[in-house]
Enzyme design. Structure first.
Site, PDB file in Angstrom:
ATOM      1  N   SER A  12      39.218  42.097  23.503  1.00 41.96           N
ATOM      2  CA  SER A  12      38.818  41.375  24.659  1.00 41.96           C
ATOM      3  C   SER A  12      36.849  41.599  24.219  1.00 41.96           C
ATOM      4  CB  SER A  12      39.544  40.877  25.628  1.00 41.96           C
ATOM      5  OG  SER A  12      39.203  42.745  26.428  1.00 41.96           O
ATOM      6  N   TYR A  78      49.710  38.561  18.842  1.00 45.00           N
ATOM      7  CA  TYR A  78      48.688  39.173  17.292  1.00 45.00           C
ATOM      8  C   TYR A  78      49.319  37.972  16.142  1.00 45.00           C
ATOM      9  CZ  TYR A  78      46.646  43.362  19.211  1.00 45.00           C
ATOM     10  OH  TYR A  78      46.155  44.448  19.853  1.00 45.00           O
ATOM     11  N   HIS A  92      45.436  50.321  17.750  1.00 49.53           N
ATOM     12  CA  HIS A  92      45.148  50.240  19.026  1.00 49.53           C
ATOM     13  C   HIS A  92      45.446  51.699  19.592  1.00 49.53           C
ATOM     14  CE1 HIS A  92      45.814  48.597  23.061  1.00 49.53           C
ATOM     15  NE2 HIS A  92      45.059  47.568  22.651  1.00 49.53           N
ATOM     16  N   GLY A  93      44.782  51.713  20.643  1.00 44.32           N
ATOM     17  CA  GLY A  93      44.505  53.185  21.806  1.00 44.32           C
ATOM     18  C   GLY A  93      46.311  53.397  22.036  1.00 44.32           C
ATOM     19  N   ASP A  94      47.013  54.369  22.550  1.00 43.06           N
ATOM     20  CA  ASP A  94      48.211  54.504  22.284  1.00 43.06           C
ATOM     21  C   ASP A  94      48.546  54.601  23.691  1.00 43.06           C
ATOM     22  OD1 ASP A  94      47.362  56.382  23.791  1.00 43.06           O
ATOM     23  OD2 ASP A  94      48.060  57.925  22.856  1.00 43.06           O
ATOM     24  N   GLY A 127      39.219  58.936  30.604  1.00 43.33           N
ATOM     25  CA  GLY A 127      38.333  58.617  31.600  1.00 43.33           C
ATOM     26  C   GLY A 127      37.989  57.326  31.638  1.00 43.33           C
ATOM     27  N   ASP A 207      48.219  21.051  61.263  1.00 40.68           N
ATOM     28  CA  ASP A 207      46.902  20.915  60.154  1.00 40.68           C
ATOM     29  C   ASP A 207      45.804  19.624  60.855  1.00 40.68           C
ATOM     30  OD1 ASP A 207      46.088  20.229  57.563  1.00 40.68           O
ATOM     31  OD2 ASP A 207      48.048  19.976  57.094  1.00 40.68           O
TER      32      ASP A 207
END
Ligand code: SPV
Ligand code: MG
Length: 436
Positions: A12, A78, A92-94, A127, A207
């Protein structure tokens, strides 16, 4: 780098951190790197509206070392870009092995197999996480201008905007944070409805426009303190024209995105009573005057005044609804809401089909409380742009709370209620974290 290999990475890229740089470096070592930047619509679908628009994010990514090509990835899925590029590698990150993105990962692996491509996973950079960084940004709140323009921006990129009511901070958090994984996408709410019915009911009041503007503003502020999503206010009749113009400015100033006002006058009763109680519709001329005055008073370009038509509620028929909504659009309304208390949505469908033929670009809002069996997709087929679930959080909370109170009285102790109806003490004391 290996020149003849194609590598694909999707991101993104709304907040760039060292984790992205690691992935781009690793990916560029494997071959010619194509980065698919998620469209605003794709991000809005699973997160909140992006901080930067797609063109800006693409330009940042395109200027990073190692990136050869940038393209748009128009959904979380994808598939489209993978079939277009047929990459040898996707990187991609795991961290996506578990959680909401695991389904997307599985689909990527299976598509890559078709031409012998491989998924390469880079160890998660400890982190740093976008969610954490976004959480930090969100914990500072969202700027008034940013929140106010979010509804108009969402309407530009999403076919349909999904809205749920909130009547205090806690329910605001539920609308803000609830997500569900559905096949290969993630469903969430786009915006918050501050309902007159729920705001009044939560205060133990009917109301009938009895809860005054200051009190409604308190509720909005409470919700704003803990959320970032755009707010649509149920403005009842808008009150006297002379007051409405002041209220429009106040709402803009605090960052509300839209007000919906209904074409009724006199003592307002909830629409779902229909003709069981005495309710009076405003004249076209007077209500149009109110809309015009509100639009004239408005200071910003992105605030929306949406006109709600009560003709179907009051059994005045479709022709009357079309005549009125057409006049309201001519008077400057930024959208219209059509309401019905029938279980069958066919009159809503018919109205939408006729209205769209006249005004293809004016957003249509519906509140499927009585016709709750209708699916969002069916409404989308008839051109509905905003679907508001107007009262569901308060309607679900009340029976749960009442059953708890009854159980304590029946048993003369709290154990049964605790076990049957309550979350654990540990969960409630940690429900709202002390630090972000
Ligand atoms: C509200 O939520 O207060 C509304 C929608 O106005 S309805 O109750 O259906 O009239
Ligand atoms: Mg209302």
């Amino acid at each position: 780098m290996s020149q003849n290999k194609k590598v694909y990475v999707a991101m993104s890229a709304d907040i760039i951190h060292v984790g992205h740089i690691n992935i781009i470096k690793k990916a560029a070592e494997l071959g010619e790197l194509y980065v698919g930047v998620l469209s605003d619509e794709a991000i809005a679908e699973y997160k909140r509206y992006p901080l930067m628009n797609c063109a800006e994010r693409m330009s940042i990514i395109g200027s990073l070392q190692g990136v050869s090509h940038v393209l748009v990835q128009s959904s979380l899925d994808y598939e489209e870009n993978l079939r277009l590029l047929k990459p040898d590698y996707v990187v991609h990150g795991d961290d996506w092995r578990v959680g909401l993105q695991a389904v997307i990962r599985a689909k990527v692996i299976s598509i890559l197999k078709e031409w012998g491509g491989q998924l390469v996973e880079v160890p998660y950079t400890a982190g740093v996480s976008i969610e954490k960084l976004k959480g930090k940004i969100d914990s500072h709140g969202v700027l008034t201008e940013t929140r106010r323009s979010r509804l108009a921006n969402l309407l530009k990129v999403k076919k349909q905007v999904r809205v749920l009511e909130a009547h205090n901070g806690l329910t605001g958090l539920i609308v803000e944070n609830t997500r569900v994984v559905k096949e290969d996408r993630i469903a969430s709410f786009d915006a918050i409805w501050v309902s007159s019915l729920c705001d009044s009911t939560a205060k133990g009041k009917p109301d009938i426009e009895l809860v005054d503007t200051s009190s409604r503003l308190d509720t909005i502020n409470e919700i704003m303190e803990v959320t970032t999503k755009p707010i649509i206010l149920d403005g009842d009749t808008g009150g006297m024209l002379e007051h409405f113009v002041f209220n429009v400015k106040t709402l803009e100033r605090i960052g509300v995105s839209a007000i919906i006002i209904e074409d009724k006058m006199g003592l307002k009763k909830n629409s779902l009573f229909g003709t069981d109680v005495e309710q009076h519709q405003d004249t076209i001329a007077h209500f149009s005057e109110k809309i015009r005055a509100g639009k004239h008073a408005q200071q910003t370009k992105d605030f929306m005044i949406i006109a709600r038509c009560e003709s179907l509620i009051l059994d005045k028929g479709l022709d009357d609804a079309i005549k009125r909504t057409s006049a309201y659009v001519q008077a400057g309304a930024d959208g219209i809401m059509i309401h019905s208390r029938k279980e069958d949505p066919s009159e809503i469908f018919e109205f939408c089909d006729r209205f769209i033929a006249l005004f293809p670009n004016v957003p249509i809002v519906v509140v499927p409380s009585s016709f709750s069996a209708v699916y969002e997709e069916e409404l989308a087929k008839h051109g509905v742009n905003i679907v508001i679930y107007a009262n569901h959080l308060i309607r679900s909370a009340f029976p749960a709370m009442q059953a708890t109170a009854q159980s304590i009285l029946e048993h003369g102790r709290g154990k049964e209620a605790s076990e049957k109806y309550c979350m654990s003490i540990k969960d409630i004391i940690t429900l709202i974290p002390e630090a972000n």
